[in-house]
Design a protein around this motif. Sequence first.
Motif, PDB file in Angstrom:
ATOM      1  N   ALA A 333       0.842  -1.202   0.000  1.00 42.78           N
ATOM      2  CA  ALA A 333       0.000   0.000   0.000  1.00 42.78           C
ATOM      3  C   ALA A 333       0.875   1.250   0.000  1.00 42.78           C
ATOM      4  N   PRO A 334       0.492   2.297  -0.720  1.00 41.92           N
ATOM      5  CA  PRO A 334       1.243   3.549  -0.691  1.00 41.92           C
ATOM      6  C   PRO A 334       1.089   4.250   0.653  1.00 41.92           C
ATOM      7  N   ARG A 344      -5.454   1.982  -0.578  1.00 37.33           N
ATOM      8  CA  ARG A 344      -5.518   0.559  -0.895  1.00 37.33           C
ATOM      9  C   ARG A 344      -4.257   0.121  -1.634  1.00 37.33           C
ATOM     10  N   PRO A 345      -3.816  -1.114  -1.412  1.00 40.41           N
ATOM     11  CA  PRO A 345      -2.656  -1.608  -2.153  1.00 40.41           C
ATOM     12  C   PRO A 345      -2.982  -1.753  -3.635  1.00 40.41           C
TER      13      PRO A 345
END
Length: 360
Positions: A333-334, A344-345
């Motif tokens: 995820a960022p 969200r990833p």
Amino acid sequence: MFVEQKDLTVLRNLMFGVSALLQTAAAGTLAADTSPLPPPVYTVSRSFPLAGTGGWDYLALEASGARLFVSRADHVDVVETVSGKLVGTIANTAGVHGIAFAPALKRGFTSNGRSNSVSVFELDTLRVIQEVPVSGKKPDAILYEPRNNHIITANGESADLSVLDAGTLQVVATIALPGPPEFMATDAAGMVYVNIETTSGKLVEVDAKSLTVKAAWPLPDCANPTGLALDAAHHRLFSVCENQVMAVTDSVSGKQVAKVVIGRGPDAAAFDADLGLVFSSNGLDGTLTVIHQETPDEYRVVAAVTTQVSARTMTLDPATHKIFLAAAKLGPAPPATEEQPHPRPPVIANSFNILVAQPK
């Protein structure tokens, strides 16, 4: 009376046979009352790969079971369920979440969360006829209510429902709710049920004729309910909750009648009336919880089927008893930002697929 030895032997054998038959019949009756046939165990039998890096949300199966509609962030993939082939696309559905069908009108509808709109398309050609605005913000779940010919969207940001006339496509009502709505279900009598995704979960009953909230029920020990399924014959609602619980509610009284432990990260529920099975798809665990309905108030987990981590949404084909789930491999995820506190990833390119689970 004098009876010969051989006659006594015959008589004893006859009595023994009758006794055995009676015991067998009694055992059969007891088994029928207390030990129903074991429900089928499910297994993932197939996987349909689909290209792209977009996320996903709801899955919807048309009434014939021939095509599966998969929301993919900015479009909808349409997949042939026999072959797994991509047979069509509905484009320009910004932030699409759900898909609903009105077979009598030969139309389908998508809820577009980023554009606050509904796309209307022809079921046979998939051609978009019109995009119409809704009255709320971030429409998520979408449902066709046939008794009153309404399209209803559950609007997460504005915590309300938008009700559209399915024929004219005009908004006819906006119904305020006691929190952000999640999944919806409808019965054959014109009632719509909505999970309210709050820490102390709620379940709302809406009269689709008067377009009013008829009741708002608490969901004890159910945090942030998402997926919702309905057993219309027995008036039972199944809400899957963030804290690994499926809450079972009487849709007439609003009373909670049972709780069942499920997997982590549930986001969808389904009920198979023919098999008496309830399902929860659990994305964090990568499992499908299979629950047998012993009675309308008693439930037993019979399997936790391995699917794939991220397989959180699903839909059921009641004719074949197959369950279709969406899943993908995810990257890290960022970092969180003010605009995206819970990012969200990302989906790893070309790892998205549809899993098919069915009875062994």
